[in-house]
Design an enzyme around this catalytic site. Structure first.
Site, PDB file in Angstrom:
ATOM      1  N   THR A   1       0.812  -1.283   0.040  1.00  0.00           N
ATOM      2  CA  THR A   1      -0.097  -0.076   0.005  1.00  0.00           C
ATOM      3  C   THR A   1       0.874   1.201   0.215  1.00  0.00           C
ATOM      4  OG1 THR A   1      -1.888  -0.915   0.853  1.00  0.00           O
ATOM      5  CG2 THR A   1      -1.572   1.350   1.308  1.00  0.00           C
TER       6      THR A   1
ATOM      7  N   ASP B   1       7.120  11.994  10.073  1.00  0.00           N
ATOM      8  CA  ASP B   1       8.033  12.317  10.509  1.00  0.00           C
ATOM      9  C   ASP B   1       9.234  11.087  10.921  1.00  0.00           C
ATOM     10  OD1 ASP B   1       6.854  11.203  13.021  1.00  0.00           O
ATOM     11  OD2 ASP B   1       7.277  13.027  14.239  1.00  0.00           O
ATOM     12  N   GLU B   2       8.541   9.815  10.997  1.00  0.00           N
ATOM     13  CA  GLU B   2       9.399   8.829  11.113  1.00  0.00           C
ATOM     14  C   GLU B   2      10.357   8.397   9.867  1.00  0.00           C
ATOM     15  OE1 GLU B   2       7.604   5.080  12.589  1.00  0.00           O
ATOM     16  OE2 GLU B   2       6.411   6.500  14.118  1.00  0.00           O
TER      17      GLU B   2
ATOM     18  N   TYR C   1       7.644   0.011   8.674  1.00  0.00           N
ATOM     19  CA  TYR C   1       6.767   1.189   8.029  1.00  0.00           C
ATOM     20  C   TYR C   1       7.378   2.228   7.602  1.00  0.00           C
ATOM     21  CZ  TYR C   1       3.629   5.374   9.331  1.00  0.00           C
ATOM     22  OH  TYR C   1       2.908   6.316   9.207  1.00  0.00           O
TER      23      TYR C   1
ATOM     24  N   LYS D   1       6.998   4.339   4.203  1.00  0.00           N
ATOM     25  CA  LYS D   1       6.559   5.539   4.095  1.00  0.00           C
ATOM     26  C   LYS D   1       7.509   6.654   3.259  1.00  0.00           C
ATOM     27  CE  LYS D   1       3.185   7.271   5.252  1.00  0.00           C
ATOM     28  NZ  LYS D   1       1.818   7.610   4.595  1.00  0.00           N
TER      29      LYS D   1
ATOM     30  N   VAL E   1       4.041  -0.662  28.721  1.00  0.00           N
ATOM     31  CA  VAL E   1       4.977   0.348  28.336  1.00  0.00           C
ATOM     32  C   VAL E   1       6.143  -0.286  27.905  1.00  0.00           C
ATOM     33  CG1 VAL E   1       6.492   2.108  29.095  1.00  0.00           C
ATOM     34  CG2 VAL E   1       4.117   2.153  30.157  1.00  0.00           C
TER      35      VAL E   1
ATOM     36  N   ARG F   1       9.962  -2.534  21.999  1.00  0.00           N
ATOM     37  CA  ARG F   1      10.110  -2.520  20.529  1.00  0.00           C
ATOM     38  C   ARG F   1      11.140  -2.876  19.702  1.00  0.00           C
ATOM     39  NH1 ARG F   1       6.901   2.236  17.684  1.00  0.00           N
ATOM     40  NH2 ARG F   1       4.916   1.159  18.252  1.00  0.00           N
TER      41      ARG F   1
HETATM   42  P1  NAD Z   1      -5.244   4.552   9.975  1.00  0.00           P
HETATM   43  O1  NAD Z   1      -4.805   3.298   9.977  1.00  0.00           O
HETATM   44  O2  NAD Z   1      -6.280   4.985  10.811  1.00  0.00           O
HETATM   45  O3  NAD Z   1      -6.254   4.652   8.642  1.00  0.00           O
HETATM   46  C1  NAD Z   1      -5.665   4.056   7.508  1.00  0.00           C
HETATM   47  C2  NAD Z   1      -6.740   4.066   6.189  1.00  0.00           C
HETATM   48  O4  NAD Z   1      -6.390   3.664   5.118  1.00  0.00           O
HETATM   49  C3  NAD Z   1      -8.004   3.116   6.662  1.00  0.00           C
HETATM   50  O5  NAD Z   1      -9.108   3.547   6.582  1.00  0.00           O
HETATM   51  C4  NAD Z   1      -7.641   1.865   5.805  1.00  0.00           C
HETATM   52  O6  NAD Z   1      -8.982   1.157   5.213  1.00  0.00           O
HETATM   53  C5  NAD Z   1      -7.194   2.752   4.568  1.00  0.00           C
HETATM   54  N1  NAD Z   1      -6.302   1.872   3.765  1.00  0.00           N
HETATM   55  C6  NAD Z   1      -5.360   1.073   4.021  1.00  0.00           C
HETATM   56  N2  NAD Z   1      -4.735   0.493   2.880  1.00  0.00           N
HETATM   57  C7  NAD Z   1      -5.537   0.986   1.786  1.00  0.00           C
HETATM   58  C8  NAD Z   1      -5.419   0.752   0.461  1.00  0.00           C
HETATM   59  N3  NAD Z   1      -4.291  -0.021   0.059  1.00  0.00           N
HETATM   60  N4  NAD Z   1      -6.196   1.387  -0.358  1.00  0.00           N
HETATM   61  C9  NAD Z   1      -7.269   2.246   0.250  1.00  0.00           C
HETATM   62  N5  NAD Z   1      -7.361   2.368   1.606  1.00  0.00           N
HETATM   63  C10 NAD Z   1      -6.609   1.766   2.305  1.00  0.00           C
HETATM   64  O7  NAD Z   1      -4.265   5.682   9.692  1.00  0.00           O
HETATM   65  P2  NAD Z   1      -3.997   7.280  10.221  1.00  0.00           P
HETATM   66  O8  NAD Z   1      -3.513   7.249  11.623  1.00  0.00           O
HETATM   67  O9  NAD Z   1      -5.266   8.016  10.025  1.00  0.00           O
HETATM   68  O10 NAD Z   1      -2.938   7.672   9.251  1.00  0.00           O
HETATM   69  C11 NAD Z   1      -3.316   8.175   8.076  1.00  0.00           C
HETATM   70  C12 NAD Z   1      -2.173   8.621   7.302  1.00  0.00           C
HETATM   71  O11 NAD Z   1      -1.416   9.580   7.908  1.00  0.00           O
HETATM   72  C13 NAD Z   1      -1.130   7.723   7.008  1.00  0.00           C
HETATM   73  O12 NAD Z   1      -0.694   7.806   5.592  1.00  0.00           O
HETATM   74  C14 NAD Z   1       0.081   7.658   7.998  1.00  0.00           C
HETATM   75  O13 NAD Z   1       1.299   7.223   7.422  1.00  0.00           O
HETATM   76  C15 NAD Z   1      -0.045   9.101   8.194  1.00  0.00           C
HETATM   77  N6  NAD Z   1       0.389   9.468   9.613  1.00  0.00           N
HETATM   78  C16 NAD Z   1      -0.092   9.158  10.743  1.00  0.00           C
HETATM   79  C17 NAD Z   1       0.332   9.350  11.822  1.00  0.00           C
HETATM   80  C18 NAD Z   1      -0.363   9.109  13.176  1.00  0.00           C
HETATM   81  O14 NAD Z   1       0.090   9.379  14.230  1.00  0.00           O
HETATM   82  N7  NAD Z   1      -1.522   8.414  13.332  1.00  0.00           N
HETATM   83  C19 NAD Z   1       1.213  10.620  11.925  1.00  0.00           C
HETATM   84  C20 NAD Z   1       1.957  10.918  10.809  1.00  0.00           C
HETATM   85  C21 NAD Z   1       1.350  10.448   9.641  1.00  0.00           C
HETATM   86  O1  DAU Z   2       5.495   9.848  14.456  1.00  0.00           O
HETATM   87  C1  DAU Z   2       4.524   9.667  13.465  1.00  0.00           C
HETATM   88  C2  DAU Z   2       3.818   8.365  13.554  1.00  0.00           C
HETATM   89  O2  DAU Z   2       3.212   8.082  14.966  1.00  0.00           O
HETATM   90  C3  DAU Z   2       2.935   7.751  12.475  1.00  0.00           C
HETATM   91  O3  DAU Z   2       3.475   7.853  11.179  1.00  0.00           O
HETATM   92  C4  DAU Z   2       2.231   6.433  12.775  1.00  0.00           C
HETATM   93  O4  DAU Z   2       1.323   6.114  11.685  1.00  0.00           O
HETATM   94  C5  DAU Z   2       1.725   6.059  14.047  1.00  0.00           C
HETATM   95  O5  DAU Z   2       1.473   5.001  14.270  1.00  0.00           O
HETATM   96  C6  DAU Z   2       2.813   6.854  15.168  1.00  0.00           C
HETATM   97  O6  DAU Z   2       3.828   5.869  15.170  1.00  0.00           O
HETATM   98  P1  DAU Z   2       4.521   5.675  16.660  1.00  0.00           P
HETATM   99  O7  DAU Z   2       5.293   4.085  16.752  1.00  0.00           O
HETATM  100  O8  DAU Z   2       5.251   6.612  17.535  1.00  0.00           O
HETATM  101  O9  DAU Z   2       3.241   5.392  17.487  1.00  0.00           O
HETATM  102  P2  DAU Z   2       2.591   4.404  18.577  1.00  0.00           P
HETATM  103  O10 DAU Z   2       1.350   4.963  19.274  1.00  0.00           O
HETATM  104  O11 DAU Z   2       2.633   2.947  18.202  1.00  0.00           O
HETATM  105  O12 DAU Z   2       3.604   4.287  19.669  1.00  0.00           O
HETATM  106  C7  DAU Z   2       3.908   5.426  20.491  1.00  0.00           C
HETATM  107  C8  DAU Z   2       5.142   5.392  21.311  1.00  0.00           C
HETATM  108  O13 DAU Z   2       4.691   4.661  22.473  1.00  0.00           O
HETATM  109  C9  DAU Z   2       6.355   4.648  20.773  1.00  0.00           C
HETATM  110  O14 DAU Z   2       7.470   5.047  21.422  1.00  0.00           O
HETATM  111  C10 DAU Z   2       5.988   3.233  21.306  1.00  0.00           C
HETATM  112  C11 DAU Z   2       5.253   3.491  22.741  1.00  0.00           C
HETATM  113  N1  DAU Z   2       4.076   2.280  22.763  1.00  0.00           N
HETATM  114  C12 DAU Z   2       3.453   2.005  21.944  1.00  0.00           C
HETATM  115  C13 DAU Z   2       2.629   0.989  22.087  1.00  0.00           C
HETATM  116  C14 DAU Z   2       1.418   0.765  21.251  1.00  0.00           C
HETATM  117  C15 DAU Z   2       4.212   1.547  24.049  1.00  0.00           C
HETATM  118  O15 DAU Z   2       5.220   1.789  25.141  1.00  0.00           O
HETATM  119  N2  DAU Z   2       3.592   0.486  24.264  1.00  0.00           N
HETATM  120  C16 DAU Z   2       2.502   0.485  23.326  1.00  0.00           C
HETATM  121  O16 DAU Z   2       1.643  -0.584  23.559  1.00  0.00           O
END
Ligand code: NAD
Ligand code: DAU
Length: 330
Positions: free
Chosen positions: A96, A122-123, A145, A149, A201, A268
């Protein structure tokens, strides 16, 4: 404008769909409805005549060719988005996040779509011990991941370089708010706390993230779409740096639960220690994040407390199998 949003049934996508409609534009929401896609997230706008839904995979060229016809801009948010799942099943992510991005990008180019916004993260920069990442910093992704991206970002920049396509990339920081799938730190810990379940954690919990509320992330993407310069990248960070332990303590306070729920588990693999973004460039276009971290976190906890009917059904079925695989041996 008629704006095609991919991933509009996800967390950030559904909020962005509402923003576009509130701004008076039309939305085509393309979503594959993976485990993270939830039609309930957009139920409030489903009957709006300016909203339409296409159930499709962004990697399906014919479906994307049809979907982009007549749209003015594409905002590509669809992604496999969870780092832990990428560690368990890395091959699912490029399908994807790289191939899907290349396919919808190609369809947009063939159709002459005016602007293509790639929603990135930002990752892609990796971890930074001090200071803040700028848009010119090298890409050093550390997880499957973020590597996927970064591959998507490079496809988009290559389309600008090769074909002169009008593209913009946003790189957002850790986002939180209502409707986030309860696999990510904040919704997982809030919903576990509400159910008196352990808060797992990773490692010492002193990893730092730069938190942003989902409404601020969406206005950042909107600003980049409207005002961004073609071929440019814009960081979208909230500037609210906090350790995971700090976030955990706040969640316990806000849910009124005891810190005996905190369980330190195996870290992780390849865990990035710290993220922080310099957002000077996007602020130069007139954007700024407006949410206070304390209030926004309290509002988020209140939303999950009031909406157990949204998250309780999610935390069964596929989710339970994932949870057992992810946390069972930790
Ligand atoms: P999410 O996982 O909540 O939602 C992803 C959506 O994409 C879902 O609705 C899923 O059904 C759809 N999807 C997945 N694969 C697909 C495909 N092949 N075709 C069509 N639809 C598909 O994600 P999110 O947290 O809302 O993140 C949205 C975007 O923002 C992503 O690109 C993510 O990398 C980016 N992003 C997220 C965060 C965060 O902290 N959540 C931060 C920075 C950037
Ligand atoms: O920085 C932007 C990113 O933030 C997005 O691109 C990703 O889509 C989004 O998932 C997020 O990534 P992280 O890995 O930073 O988010 P997550 O919520 O999974 O984890 C946040 C922090 O918390 C990270 O240091 C890992 C820690 N964590 C996470 C989980 C799920 C824990 O300690 N325990 C947990 O069970």
């Amino acid at each position: 404008m008629k704006i095609l949003v991919t991933g509009g049934c996800g967390f950030i996508g559904s909020q962005f769909v509402r923003l576009v409609l509130d701004e008076g534009h039309e939305v085509v929401n393309v979503d594959k409805l993976t485990y993270a896609g939830n039609p309930e997230n957009v139920a409030d706008v489903a009957d709006d005549p300016r909203y339409s839904f296409v159930h499709a995979d962004i990697a399906d060229h014919e479906a994307m060719r049809q979907a982009v016809a007549g749209v003015d801009a594409v905002v590509n948010m669809a992604a496999e988005s969870h780092v832990d799942r990428s560690i368990l099943d890395p091959a699912a992510f490029p399908m994807t996040d790289v191939v899907g991005t290349a396919v919808i990008l190609g369809a947009a180019r063939e159709a002459g779509v005016g602007r293509f916004v790639q929603v990135s993260t930002d990752e892609v920069y990796g971890s930074i011990p001090s200071g803040q990442f700028r848009e010119t910093d090298p890409l050093q992704p550390s997880s499957p991941y973020s590597a996927s991206k970064a591959g998507g970002d490079l496809q988009v920049l290559a389309a600008h370089h090769t074909y002169g396509m009008d593209v913009v990339i946003t790189r957002g920081s850790n986002t939180f708010g209502p409707r986030q799938y309860p696999e990510k730190l904040i919704p997982l810990f809030v919903t576990n706390a509400l159910e008196d379940q352990p808060l797992p954690v990773y490692g010492d919990g002193l990893q730092i993230r730069d938190w942003i509320h989902v409404t601020d992330h969406c206005t950042g993407i909107w600003t980049a779409l409207r005002e961004g310069v073609a071929g440019e990248v814009y960081n979208v960070g909230g500037g609210h740096e906090a350790t995971n332990l700090h976030i955990t303590e706040r969640i316990l306070e806000l849910t009124g639960k005891d810190d005996r729920l905190v369980t330190h588990v195996a870290d992780r693999p390849g865990h990035d220690r710290r993220y922080a973004l310099d957002t000077t460039k996007l602020r130069g276009l007139g954007w700024e994040p407006r949410s206070s971290m304390d209030e926004a976190l309290a509002d988020t906890v209140a939303w999950y407390t009031a909406h157990s009917a949204w998250w309780k059904p999610i935390k069964s079925g596929e989710y339970r199998a994932y949870y057992e695989t992810q946390y069972g041996d930790r």
